[in-house]
Design an enzyme around this catalytic site. Structure first.
Site, PDB file in Angstrom:
ATOM      1  N   VAL A  17      33.108  34.250   6.978  1.00  0.00           N
ATOM      2  CA  VAL A  17      31.731  33.776   6.824  1.00  0.00           C
ATOM      3  C   VAL A  17      30.815  34.908   6.383  1.00  0.00           C
ATOM      4  O   VAL A  17      30.012  34.765   5.460  1.00  0.00           O
ATOM      5  CB  VAL A  17      31.231  33.166   8.155  1.00  0.00           C
ATOM      6  CG1 VAL A  17      29.747  32.863   8.099  1.00  0.00           C
ATOM      7  CG2 VAL A  17      32.015  31.907   8.481  1.00  0.00           C
ATOM      8  N   THR A 127      29.285  30.493  15.143  1.00  0.00           N
ATOM      9  CA  THR A 127      29.154  29.201  15.816  1.00  0.00           C
ATOM     10  C   THR A 127      29.052  29.432  17.321  1.00  0.00           C
ATOM     11  O   THR A 127      30.013  29.889  17.940  1.00  0.00           O
ATOM     12  CB  THR A 127      30.364  28.312  15.467  1.00  0.00           C
ATOM     13  OG1 THR A 127      30.366  28.126  14.046  1.00  0.00           O
ATOM     14  CG2 THR A 127      30.279  26.961  16.156  1.00  0.00           C
ATOM     15  N   GLU A 158      36.468  26.742   3.523  1.00  0.00           N
ATOM     16  CA  GLU A 158      37.369  27.695   2.885  1.00  0.00           C
ATOM     17  C   GLU A 158      37.950  27.045   1.631  1.00  0.00           C
ATOM     18  O   GLU A 158      38.201  25.846   1.599  1.00  0.00           O
ATOM     19  CB  GLU A 158      38.501  28.089   3.844  1.00  0.00           C
ATOM     20  CG  GLU A 158      37.974  28.875   5.011  1.00  0.00           C
ATOM     21  CD  GLU A 158      39.071  29.459   5.881  1.00  0.00           C
ATOM     22  OE1 GLU A 158      40.188  29.690   5.386  1.00  0.00           O
ATOM     23  OE2 GLU A 158      38.795  29.684   7.068  1.00  0.00           O
ATOM     24  N   PHE A 252      37.070  12.899   3.700  1.00  0.00           N
ATOM     25  CA  PHE A 252      37.748  13.166   4.978  1.00  0.00           C
ATOM     26  C   PHE A 252      38.449  11.934   5.542  1.00  0.00           C
ATOM     27  O   PHE A 252      38.623  11.788   6.736  1.00  0.00           O
ATOM     28  CB  PHE A 252      36.786  13.795   6.003  1.00  0.00           C
ATOM     29  CG  PHE A 252      36.588  15.258   5.705  1.00  0.00           C
ATOM     30  CD1 PHE A 252      35.851  15.663   4.606  1.00  0.00           C
ATOM     31  CD2 PHE A 252      37.190  16.225   6.490  1.00  0.00           C
ATOM     32  CE1 PHE A 252      35.709  17.006   4.291  1.00  0.00           C
ATOM     33  CE2 PHE A 252      37.048  17.581   6.183  1.00  0.00           C
ATOM     34  CZ  PHE A 252      36.303  17.959   5.079  1.00  0.00           C
ATOM     35  N   CYS A 263      38.451  26.313  12.384  1.00  0.00           N
ATOM     36  CA  CYS A 263      37.198  25.684  12.835  1.00  0.00           C
ATOM     37  C   CYS A 263      37.388  24.371  13.581  1.00  0.00           C
ATOM     38  O   CYS A 263      36.976  24.252  14.733  1.00  0.00           O
ATOM     39  CB  CYS A 263      36.293  25.477  11.634  1.00  0.00           C
ATOM     40  SG  CYS A 263      36.017  26.995  10.732  1.00  0.00           S
TER      41      CYS A 263
HETATM   42  C1  UGA Z   1      35.339  23.120   7.995  1.00  0.00           C
HETATM   43  C2  UGA Z   1      34.096  22.306   7.589  1.00  0.00           C
HETATM   44  O1  UGA Z   1      34.452  21.366   6.567  1.00  0.00           O
HETATM   45  C3  UGA Z   1      32.987  23.233   7.058  1.00  0.00           C
HETATM   46  O2  UGA Z   1      31.828  22.479   6.757  1.00  0.00           O
HETATM   47  C4  UGA Z   1      32.663  24.275   8.133  1.00  0.00           C
HETATM   48  O3  UGA Z   1      31.692  25.199   7.701  1.00  0.00           O
HETATM   49  C5  UGA Z   1      33.934  25.041   8.483  1.00  0.00           C
HETATM   50  O4  UGA Z   1      34.941  24.114   8.948  1.00  0.00           O
HETATM   51  C6  UGA Z   1      33.572  26.011   9.587  1.00  0.00           C
HETATM   52  O5  UGA Z   1      33.213  25.577  10.673  1.00  0.00           O
HETATM   53  O6  UGA Z   1      33.559  27.222   9.330  1.00  0.00           O
HETATM   54  P1  UGA Z   1      37.381  24.255   6.660  1.00  0.00           P
HETATM   55  O7  UGA Z   1      37.976  24.472   8.021  1.00  0.00           O
HETATM   56  O8  UGA Z   1      37.343  25.380   5.689  1.00  0.00           O
HETATM   57  O9  UGA Z   1      35.853  23.750   6.814  1.00  0.00           O
HETATM   58  O10 UGA Z   1      38.222  23.109   5.954  1.00  0.00           O
HETATM   59  P2  UGA Z   1      38.101  21.536   5.696  1.00  0.00           P
HETATM   60  O11 UGA Z   1      38.072  21.286   4.256  1.00  0.00           O
HETATM   61  O12 UGA Z   1      37.028  20.936   6.505  1.00  0.00           O
HETATM   62  O13 UGA Z   1      39.523  21.035   6.243  1.00  0.00           O
HETATM   63  C7  UGA Z   1      39.898  21.192   7.607  1.00  0.00           C
HETATM   64  C8  UGA Z   1      41.269  20.595   7.843  1.00  0.00           C
HETATM   65  O14 UGA Z   1      41.241  19.169   7.748  1.00  0.00           O
HETATM   66  C9  UGA Z   1      42.344  21.052   6.854  1.00  0.00           C
HETATM   67  O15 UGA Z   1      43.544  21.300   7.554  1.00  0.00           O
HETATM   68  C10 UGA Z   1      42.513  19.868   5.924  1.00  0.00           C
HETATM   69  O16 UGA Z   1      43.796  19.798   5.338  1.00  0.00           O
HETATM   70  C11 UGA Z   1      42.276  18.714   6.878  1.00  0.00           C
HETATM   71  N1  UGA Z   1      41.809  17.465   6.217  1.00  0.00           N
HETATM   72  C12 UGA Z   1      40.630  17.441   5.563  1.00  0.00           C
HETATM   73  C13 UGA Z   1      42.588  16.325   6.308  1.00  0.00           C
HETATM   74  O17 UGA Z   1      43.675  16.313   6.926  1.00  0.00           O
HETATM   75  N2  UGA Z   1      42.135  15.168   5.717  1.00  0.00           N
HETATM   76  C14 UGA Z   1      40.944  15.108   5.068  1.00  0.00           C
HETATM   77  O18 UGA Z   1      40.584  14.020   4.564  1.00  0.00           O
HETATM   78  C15 UGA Z   1      40.186  16.282   4.976  1.00  0.00           C
END
Ligand code: UGA
Length: 453
Positions: A17, A127, A158, A252, A263
């Site tokens: 971050v 956070t 990310e 999502f 996160c």
């Molecule tokens: C998440 C949030 O989306 C950000 O807004 C936030 O700032 C960040 O955490 C944080 O708190 O720092 P991130 O962890 O980088 O971001 O990734 P995401 O894109 O949110 O995905 C998280 C997980 O969910 C991944 O393992 C992804 O594969 C999974 N996912 C996502 C699914 O299984 N299905 C979906 O439809 C979307």
């Protein structure tokens, strides 16, 4: 340190971050001093190397360093002097009971306050649980430090952090000092996005609430996916239908092996613990976590079934290890659990990932790692997709078919549904849809059914 006096922003912590924020703020035109205490990380940064993989970041970082908009240092006192806003972006890892460990945040604030000029704003990007910023602000007032403390949650993803920084849906700053909040808000210049100034506790809860809600969405669609498998429906069609309702939204709702990363798992658990502390049992969060655990187990069972129930001694090629595409981050990656379970069942695992091999190596003992996906699949009895990197989804699957021992693909991300695998003779299994057999066998089955009727 070359650029100190007059730096208008100081960022404490060059983790994911902090580094992205400092670099993007420098790109916006600010002069930024970035403080890092880890000597190895500091050396890398000083040499202009990004210690993390994030698309576009290395170029932006070296540009900001070259133009002297950004400087990096290990000396917090030097970096804080001259900064009107100090952004704290240190880690808040989970304690054994799930609560967030605030010791790094407290240490950073304690180091900033004595050297900050009166009127400096300390903006907490880390956070922190609801109420933390207010407590720190009160304590700063009591001690007469002259600093204002505000909550400044971050929402970067990310893999698309630079894009998210440039196009934020909203920017939230929380605190009881309107001038301090306005000063942090003003750092964003003409960036788009709704500006929201709240009290600090609400800002903190926006952050936890957003991550928890997104995690709930993922667990919800994964539950629907299981129901689809039991009833013969297709989760993609159901997600499209649900997502077409603007009150729900399609984002999502991608079923698969569940959420990982630094996160969602941590924040869902911390919010749950926090709720219990306040006397409220937040059942939805417990359910979201449990579904996520089960989803990984179900997936291993799916692989086992696709291999005819026999995994021991067989070779499984794993495509993708990072918790999501576009990052080398292995924190809470589903791949670590899935691979360990398959190894427990006696499978021999080879694996590949475009970016995460180095970070994965210590977490995956006994796994043969390679950066060549075609070598990875050679002689495999099953190919398993765990991270939907475009370069892995877009492999030459005819070539893969010629290299594997058995044509079985189990897709943990539903990313290969349109890759034409059954036509190449693969048994193709995804999440939330009945198993798809090779075309020839399916056609034969249809013929038998027609003759019989
Ligand atoms: C998440 C949030 O989306 C950000 O807004 C936030 O700032 C960040 O955490 C944080 O708190 O720092 P991130 O962890 O980088 O971001 O990734 P995401 O894109 O949110 O995905 C998280 C997980 O969910 C991944 O393992 C992804 O594969 C999974 N996912 C996502 C699914 O299984 N299905 C979906 O439809 C979307």
């Amino acid at each position: 340190m070359e650029l100190k006096v007059g730096s208008d922003i100081c960022v404490v912590g060059a983790g994911y971050v902090g580094l992205v924020t400092a670099t993007c703020m420098a790109q916006l035109g600010h002069r930024v001093a970035l403080v890092e205490s880890d000597a190895q990380r500091l050396d890398a940064l000083r040499a202009g190397r990004s210690p993390i993989y994030e698309p576009g970041l290395a170029e932006l970082l070296s540009d900001a360093l070259r133009r002297r908009r950004l400087c990096v240092t290990g000396d917090i006192a030097e970096a804080v002097a001259g900064a009107s806003v100090v952004i704290v972006a240190v880690g808040t890892p989970p304690l054994p009971d799930g609560r967030a460990d605030l010791s790094q945040v407290r240490a950073a604030v304690a180091a900033i306050e004595p050297v900050a000029a009166p009127g400096t704003v300390i903006a907490l990007k880390s956070t922190v649980p609801p109420g933390s910023t207010a407590a720190m602000q009160q304590s700063a007032r009591r001690r007469g430090t002259g600093c204002a403390v505000v909550a400044y949650p971050e929402f970067l993803r990310e893999g698309s952090a630079l894009e998210d920084f440039a196009n934020p849906p909203r920017i939230v700053v929380g605190g009881d000092d309107p001038i301090a909040c306005a000063r942090v808000m003003a750092l964003h210049g003409t960036l788009p996005g709704r500006r929201m100034v709240t009290d600090s506790t609400s800002a903190e809860l926006v952050k936890y609430g957003a991550n928890a809600f997104l995690a709930l969405k993922i667990s919800f669609i994964n539950e629907i996916a299981t129901l689809c498998e039991l009833t013969g429906a297709d989760v993609e069609a159901v997600a499209d239908g649900l997502g077409a309702d603007p009150r729900i939204g399609r984002a999502f709702l991608n079923a698969g092996i569940g959420f990982g990363g630094s996160c969602f798992p941590k924040d869902v658990r911390a919010l749950d613990e926090m709720s219990s502390y306040h006397g409220h049992s937040f059942w939805l969060l417990k359910a979201a976590t449990e579904v996520n655990v089960q989803q990984r187990r179900r997936f291993v069972a799916k692989v086992q079934e696709a291999m005819g129930g026999r995994v021991a001694g067989r070779r499984i090629a794993v495509l993708g290890l990072a918790f999501k595409p576009g990052t080398d981050d292995m924190r809470q990656a589903a791949s670590v659990d899935v691979v360990a379970h398959l190894q427990d069942l006696g499978a021999r695992i080879s694996a590949t990932d475009p970016a995460a091999l180095d970070s994965a190596r210590p977490l995956l003992p006994g796994v043969t790692l390679t950066d060549d996906p075609y070598r990875c699949v050679g002689g495999a009895d099953a190919v398993v997709l765990l991270t939907e990197w475009p370069e892995l989804v877009g492999l030459d699957w005819a070539r893969v078919a010629s290299l594997v021992h058995r044509r079985v693909v189990v897709d943990g991300r539903n990313a290969l549904r349109r890759a034409g695998l059954p036509e190449l003779g693969f048994t193709y299994v995804s999440v939330g849809r009945a198993k798809q057999r090779p075309v020839a066998r399916a056609a034969a089955a249809l013929e038998v059914a027609c003759v019989a009727s």
